[in-house]
Design a protein around this motif. Structure first.
Motif, mmCIF file in Angstrom:
data_model
loop_
_atom_site.group_PDB
_atom_site.id
_atom_site.type_symbol
_atom_site.label_atom_id
_atom_site.label_comp_id
_atom_site.label_asym_id
_atom_site.label_seq_id
_atom_site.Cartn_x
_atom_site.Cartn_y
_atom_site.Cartn_z
ATOM 1 N N MET A 10 0.843 -1.196 0.000
ATOM 2 C CA MET A 10 0.000 0.000 0.000
ATOM 3 C C MET A 10 0.879 1.247 0.000
ATOM 4 S SD MET A 10 -2.915 1.234 2.745
ATOM 5 C CE MET A 10 -1.754 1.319 4.110
ATOM 6 N N SER A 11 0.565 2.181 -0.879
ATOM 7 C CA SER A 11 1.276 3.456 -0.953
ATOM 8 C C SER A 11 0.317 4.562 -0.542
ATOM 9 C CB SER A 11 1.780 3.696 -2.389
ATOM 10 O OG SER A 11 2.307 5.006 -2.528
ATOM 11 N N LEU A 12 0.361 4.944 0.729
ATOM 12 C CA LEU A 12 -0.599 5.905 1.267
ATOM 13 C C LEU A 12 -0.071 7.331 1.132
ATOM 14 C CD1 LEU A 12 -2.818 5.602 4.340
ATOM 15 C CD2 LEU A 12 -1.295 7.585 4.211
ATOM 16 N N ALA A 13 -0.913 8.231 0.617
ATOM 17 C CA ALA A 13 -0.559 9.643 0.480
ATOM 18 C C ALA A 13 -1.357 10.469 1.480
ATOM 19 C CB ALA A 13 -0.838 10.128 -0.937
ATOM 20 N N VAL A 14 -0.731 11.482 2.021
ATOM 21 C CA VAL A 14 -1.403 12.442 2.888
ATOM 22 C C VAL A 14 -1.520 13.750 2.106
ATOM 23 C CG1 VAL A 14 -1.214 13.817 4.990
ATOM 24 C CG2 VAL A 14 -0.645 11.383 5.033
ATOM 25 N N VAL A 15 -2.748 14.238 1.965
ATOM 26 C CA VAL A 15 -3.014 15.433 1.172
ATOM 27 C C VAL A 15 -3.483 16.550 2.104
ATOM 28 C CG1 VAL A 15 -4.310 16.413 -0.754
ATOM 29 C CG2 VAL A 15 -3.691 13.979 -0.770
ATOM 30 N N LEU A 16 -2.749 17.648 2.128
ATOM 31 C CA LEU A 16 -3.124 18.814 2.925
ATOM 32 C C LEU A 16 -3.703 19.862 1.975
ATOM 33 C CD1 LEU A 16 0.056 19.177 5.186
ATOM 34 C CD2 LEU A 16 -1.947 17.698 5.530
ATOM 35 N N VAL A 17 -4.947 20.232 2.188
ATOM 36 C CA VAL A 17 -5.612 21.199 1.319
ATOM 37 C C VAL A 17 -5.473 22.599 1.895
ATOM 38 C CG1 VAL A 17 -7.795 21.908 0.265
ATOM 39 C CG2 VAL A 17 -7.246 19.468 0.486
ATOM 40 N N SER A 18 -4.811 23.460 1.152
ATOM 41 C CA SER A 18 -4.650 24.880 1.476
ATOM 42 C C SER A 18 -4.231 25.151 2.920
ATOM 43 C CB SER A 18 -5.969 25.619 1.174
ATOM 44 O OG SER A 18 -5.770 27.013 1.134
ATOM 45 N N PRO A 19 -3.136 24.515 3.380
ATOM 46 C CA PRO A 19 -2.665 24.798 4.742
ATOM 47 C C PRO A 19 -2.183 26.246 4.851
ATOM 48 C CG PRO A 19 -1.038 23.507 3.543
ATOM 49 C CD PRO A 19 -2.262 23.557 2.684
ATOM 50 N N LYS A 20 -2.338 26.806 6.055
ATOM 51 C CA LYS A 20 -2.082 28.237 6.239
ATOM 52 C C LYS A 20 -0.709 28.548 6.814
ATOM 53 C CE LYS A 20 -4.091 32.333 8.470
ATOM 54 N NZ LYS A 20 -5.195 32.827 9.336
ATOM 55 N N THR A 21 -0.209 27.704 7.726
ATOM 56 C CA THR A 21 1.030 28.048 8.427
ATOM 57 C C THR A 21 2.125 27.022 8.192
ATOM 58 O OG1 THR A 21 0.415 26.916 10.479
ATOM 59 C CG2 THR A 21 -0.328 29.187 10.232
#
Length: 242
Positions: free
Chosen positions: A1-12
Motif C-alpha cells: 500500500m502506498s498511502l498519500a497524505v493530502v493537505l488542502v490549502s494549509p495556512k502556516t
C-alpha cells in the motif's frame, strides 16, 4: 500500500512541518499539498519537521485537489461535522479494511480554520471523524498523526485479496461524463444537478469500480448520447462503445 497524505490549502508553515513529522512517526512518506497559503519550506516548517525534513522537501505541490488525487484509487476525507447531501463521517477503525485493501489510498485534510468544504468532500469516497471529547477541534498535525496511526499502525487483519480499482481521475472523468449525459436527456437541470450528482457519486463510489468497469459505464453513456442525437428512430451502436 502506498498511502498519500493530502493537505488542502494549509495556512502556516509550522503546521505543515508538524504534519510531516507526524507522517514519519506513523510510516507515511508521500506528502501532497494543494494550493498552500505559505511556503512549505519556510524555516519554521523545516524546524517543526525535525527528522522529517526530507519528507517535507520531497512534497508535491498541486493547484487543485482533483490533480492531487488523480493517481489514487481511494480518497478518505476528514471532517468533524455532518454535511447535508453527504454521507456521515465514520469511525476510522471501520474504514481501516477499505484503506488496507486499496493499492494507492489518500487521506485528505482541510485548512486549519474551516476543514474540508463540501466540494472537497465530494471527491472523497468516504469520510472519517476522529472520536474526541466535547471539544472536537484538533490541530492539523494531531489529526494527521491519529488517522495515519489508524490506517498504518492500528492492529487489524490485512485482507488476503486486494482488488485494483479505478483511479480518482478516471472516476472524476466518468462523473463529468455522467453529468453531461444527465443534462442531455433532461434527467436533471442546473438547479438540481449538484445534489443529484452527489447521490450518484455516493452510490457509484461504493461499488469500487475497476478501470475497465468505469470504461464500460462510459461506453453506455456514449451510447445514450448517440441514441439521443440519432432520434427515437435511430438504431445501432455508438462508435467506440465498450
Amino acid at each position: 500500500m502506498s498511502l498519500a497524505v493530502v493537505l488542502v490549502s494549509p495556512k502556516t508553515p509550522g503546521n505543515i512541518g508538524s504534519a510531516a513529522r507526524a507522517m514519519l512517526n506513523m510510516g507515511a512518506s508521500d506528502l501532497r499539498i494543494v494550493a498552500p497559503r505559505c511556503d512549505h519550506l519556510d524555516p519554521q516548517a523545516v524546524a517543526m519537521a525535525v527528522h522529517a525534513e526530507g519528507l517535507l522537501r520531497s512534497a508535491q505541490i498541486f493547484p487543485t485537489l482533483r490533480e492531487a488525487l488523480a493517481d489514487r484509487d481511494l480518497s478518505v476525507g476528514t471532517s468533524a461535522r455532518l454535511r447535508a447531501d453527504l454521507p456521515a463521517p465514520r469511525h476510522p477503525a471501520l474504514v481501516r479494511p477499505l484503506v488496507r485493501e486499496a493499492a494507492a489510498p489518500a487521506l485528505v485534510f482541510g485548512p486549519e480554520e474551516t476543514g474540508l468544504i463540501n466540494s472537497d468532500l465530494e471527491q472523497c469516497q468516504v469520510t472519517v471523524r476522529i472520536p474526541t471529547g466535547d471539544y472536537a477541534s484538533l490541530n492539523l498535525a494531531q489529526a494527521v498523526l491519529l488517522v495515519c496511526y489508524e490506517f498504518l499502525q492500528g492492529q487489524d487483519d490485512v485482507p488476503e485479496h486486494s482488488r485494483k480499482v479505478a483511479t480518482r481521475e478516471e472516476m472524476e472523468a466518468m462523473y463529468g461524463h455522467l453529468q453531461g449525459t444527465m443534462h442531455l436527456i433532461g434527467y436533471t437541470d442546473a438547479v438540481r444537478a449538484r445534489h443529484t450528482l452527489r447521490l450518484w457519486r455516493a452510490m457509484l463510489d461504493r461499488a469500487l469500480m475497476s478501470s475497465a468497469e468505469s470504461r464500460l459505464f462510459r461506453g453506455f453513456l456514449r451510447q445514450v448520447k448517440w441514441k439521443v442525437e440519432q432520434g427515437e428512430g435511430g438504431e445501432g451502436r455508438a462508435e467506440g462503445e465498450e
